[in-house]
Design a protein around this motif. Sequence first.
Motif, short mmCIF file in Angstrom:
data_model
loop_
_atom_site.label_atom_id
_atom_site.label_comp_id
_atom_site.label_asym_id
_atom_site.label_seq_id
_atom_site.Cartn_x
_atom_site.Cartn_y
_atom_site.Cartn_z
N THR A 26 -2.57 -12.13 15.65
CA THR A 26 -3.18 -12.36 14.31
C THR A 26 -2.47 -11.46 12.92
O THR A 26 -2.24 -10.23 13.74
N MET A 27 -2.44 -11.63 11.92
CA MET A 27 -1.66 -10.95 11.13
C MET A 27 -3.27 -10.75 9.61
O MET A 27 -4.10 -11.02 9.44
N THR A 28 -3.20 -9.05 10.13
CA THR A 28 -4.32 -8.14 9.08
C THR A 28 -3.90 -7.92 7.85
O THR A 28 -2.32 -7.23 8.28
N GLU A 29 -4.80 -7.67 6.93
CA GLU A 29 -4.30 -7.08 5.58
C GLU A 29 -5.79 -6.13 4.98
O GLU A 29 -6.21 -5.82 5.42
N GLU A 30 -4.47 -4.87 4.90
CA GLU A 30 -5.30 -3.89 4.03
C GLU A 30 -4.87 -2.87 3.41
O GLU A 30 -3.78 -2.89 3.12
N GLU A 31 -5.49 -2.73 2.63
CA GLU A 31 -4.88 -1.80 0.80
C GLU A 31 -4.72 -0.70 1.42
O GLU A 31 -5.47 -0.05 1.97
N LEU A 32 -3.36 0.25 1.06
CA LEU A 32 -2.81 1.12 1.34
C LEU A 32 -3.91 2.33 0.60
O LEU A 32 -3.47 2.62 -0.68
N ARG A 33 -4.76 3.10 0.82
CA ARG A 33 -5.32 4.35 -0.28
C ARG A 33 -4.00 5.44 -0.48
O ARG A 33 -3.12 5.73 0.55
N ALA A 34 -3.80 5.88 -0.99
CA ALA A 34 -2.84 6.68 -1.64
C ALA A 34 -3.15 7.97 -1.43
O ALA A 34 -2.24 8.79 -0.36
N ASP A 35 -4.35 8.54 -0.95
CA ASP A 35 -4.61 9.14 -0.19
C ASP A 35 -4.30 9.72 0.98
O ASP A 35 -4.22 10.77 1.96
N GLU A 36 -4.95 8.60 1.59
CA GLU A 36 -4.57 8.32 3.29
C GLU A 36 -2.89 8.63 3.47
O GLU A 36 -2.98 9.56 4.64
N VAL A 37 -2.33 7.90 2.90
CA VAL A 37 -1.14 8.37 3.11
C VAL A 37 -0.69 9.41 2.89
O VAL A 37 0.30 10.17 4.31
#
Length: 459
Positions: free
Chosen positions: A133-144
Amino acid sequence: MACSKIQKDGTGARDMVPAMDKLYDLMHEKHVFINYSQPEIEDISKAVQILLTRLIGCYNNRNGRFVITKFVPGGSMVEKTRIWENQQGPMIEFDFLVLLQYRYEAQHVGYGCPGHLKLLNFKTARGDDGKYTMTEEELRADEVVNEHNSVISNILEDICKKNTNCTVHACGCDVKCSDVVCCSDQTSNSCATFRVDTGSGWLEFEGLEDETKSFLKPIIMKWHSNSQTLIKPKISKEIDIVETSPNEIKIMADFIPGFQFSRSRIPELFECNFPKFPNNVQEPDEFFLVPKLCPKQHPTCWRISYCASEVQSMTSTHQKHRDAYKMIKVFKNYALENTILSTYFMKSVVLRHIDHCEADGPEMQPCLTEMLEYTYKCFKRHELPHFVLGHDLFENRIFFQNAKQEEVFLKNFKQLVSELKKDRFRRFLTEEGKKTKKSLQIKDMLQRIAKLLTSHRQF
């Protein structure tokens, strides 16, 4: 002012040179501006790029989640608009955008605040039932950024762990990166991969900057001069200038992670109206997203950047426009302290001016005057449009503590523009004034300007 009739050739027309151009010449003679033709500056710039390229090789061997495809130079060093800042010690700062590509995942973008977008990450995972299955997440700038900083920090901490039995080459070579970065040159006190020797000196890594409060932590390097031919000013709080030739210089490099996307694939995000680019650059087919949060501090907003286009515009324009931008930086660093004239705001002002400039002479002052006059109008109407993207850079920002401060600031800013238009400052740089030390003339002029642009703080 008839710019085309003014000469700067040392003839009798020399007295017609505007005050800001004379002030610029004085500061140029006192080495306030970085001289890009000096061999040490050329060697430092080349050494920085070599070191960071080697670092990328090590980074890509260590990071299992994403790779760096390339880095994009930006900012004042490549635009050739950097000045020597008023620091305790000599320091030069470089700006690079590091383009990331995830190894096993896909990125897309979504709507964000004005001038910003959301970065979406798509993962394919296998569930307990064996189906994918494909999941979608919002990338947080601080985590990257934190993950990016962690990889770089670990690499730099492992640099030059001396091992006399070292047989593994350091990262960047053909040999696969080991868990410990070793010295490929056993006879040297420094790791050969993370030190670059040039004709005028050598550069080495020191680590990440820990003092900054931002989650974006610059890489710190140190330049060791063999020739000590680089001249920089040591400027006190009283703006007294003493020329020095340092044997060591702190080098900072913003190594900001970001992503590249094609504009043509997502026109709906720009409401079918692509950004406006300066007339002297070719419209790019791509844009970048960088981890600089929106004014509302949304953790999933990434700023849209066209830094490569900005560099192209700045480097291809007339020198007087770059000189005017450097003068604004001088006001900010030496005369105003913490002024609201941030370089980020003023970059949009400069890019707009380049497109609108009608001054036909080589003099810088008419350009500086127009830039400041436009800035005054923006403060008056509480709006400064980003030149490329069009959104309001002043949105959700507070510059004044009360109405009196704003009133005084606008009044004095208007007076500054008026005096520049009438060239009233020229009387302070007359032939009689030349008998005074150059640093004192600079000090006197900057203090007059600072008084106009900072007196609102007393209210």
